[in-house]
Design a protein around this motif. Structure first.
Motif: not given
Length: 189
Positions: A144-145, A147-154, A52-55, A133-136
């Protein structure tokens, strides 16, 4: 049309026989691996935290350090080439690893930070570009979801950026570092 052809091919006895043998081979390869069960809650928690924490930026850094500790030694032991080629190969390998790790880490990290800065929840006083980049339907940035979205989109944006940076930054940096390392080692370019 393509679906009809695919259905005809997959319904043949030959295809089913090949598929059965492939599955059997896959299963026999999996059977060679030892079973692993983690019963200790701390171990399960640690594995979850790491995932979860390692990008992707930290993953790239880990891969780069691992490559730097192994690949140059493999090139140095290559007996199929002469000594001069071996030296240049080691220098080039080190340069490629350093350039790729450096640019890969910082581009990924920068893109993830940019996505975090540009994915704020729309509210009074928040500029429009900060919600780009904010999801609707997103209500909070603390989940947590999200934060994971931000990591994945980045990471996705970083991969697009790296399509260009590989040619604009990595290749020239690798060549420059290789020349420096070759000069320091006393070898020829």
């Amino acid at each position: 049309m393509i679906n009809k052809i695919f259905n005809r091919l997959t319904n043949t006895p030959l295809y089913r026989g090949v598929q059965k043998n492939v599955r059997r081979f896959e299963q026999s390869a999996l059977d060679l691996l030892p079973d692993a069960t983690f019963n200790k809650p701390k171990t399960v928690q640690l594995i979850g935290d790491i995932g979860r924490d390692i990008s992707s930026a930290e993953n790239r850094l880990i891969l780069g350090v691992t490559a730097l500790m192994t690949q140059p030694f493999i090139d140095a032991k290559n007996k199929n080439v002469d000594e001069k080629t071996r030296k240049v190969s080691v220098c080039r390998t080190i340069a490629k690893i350093l350039a790729g790790t450096f640019t890969g880490y910082f581009i990924r990290k920068g893109c993830i930070k940019a996505i975090k800065a540009w994915s704020k929840i729309p509210a009074q006083g928040v500029p429009k570009y900060k919600t780009l980049f904010t999801p609707k339907g997103a209500r909070s940035t603390d989940t947590e979801a999200f934060k994971q979205y931000q990591n994945a989109m980045g990471t996705v944006i970083a991969l697009v950026v790296m399509l260009f940076s590989n040619f604009l930054i990595d290749a020239p940096l690798t060549k420059w570092l290789t020349n420096i390392f070759v000069d320091q080692s006393g070898g020829d370019k």
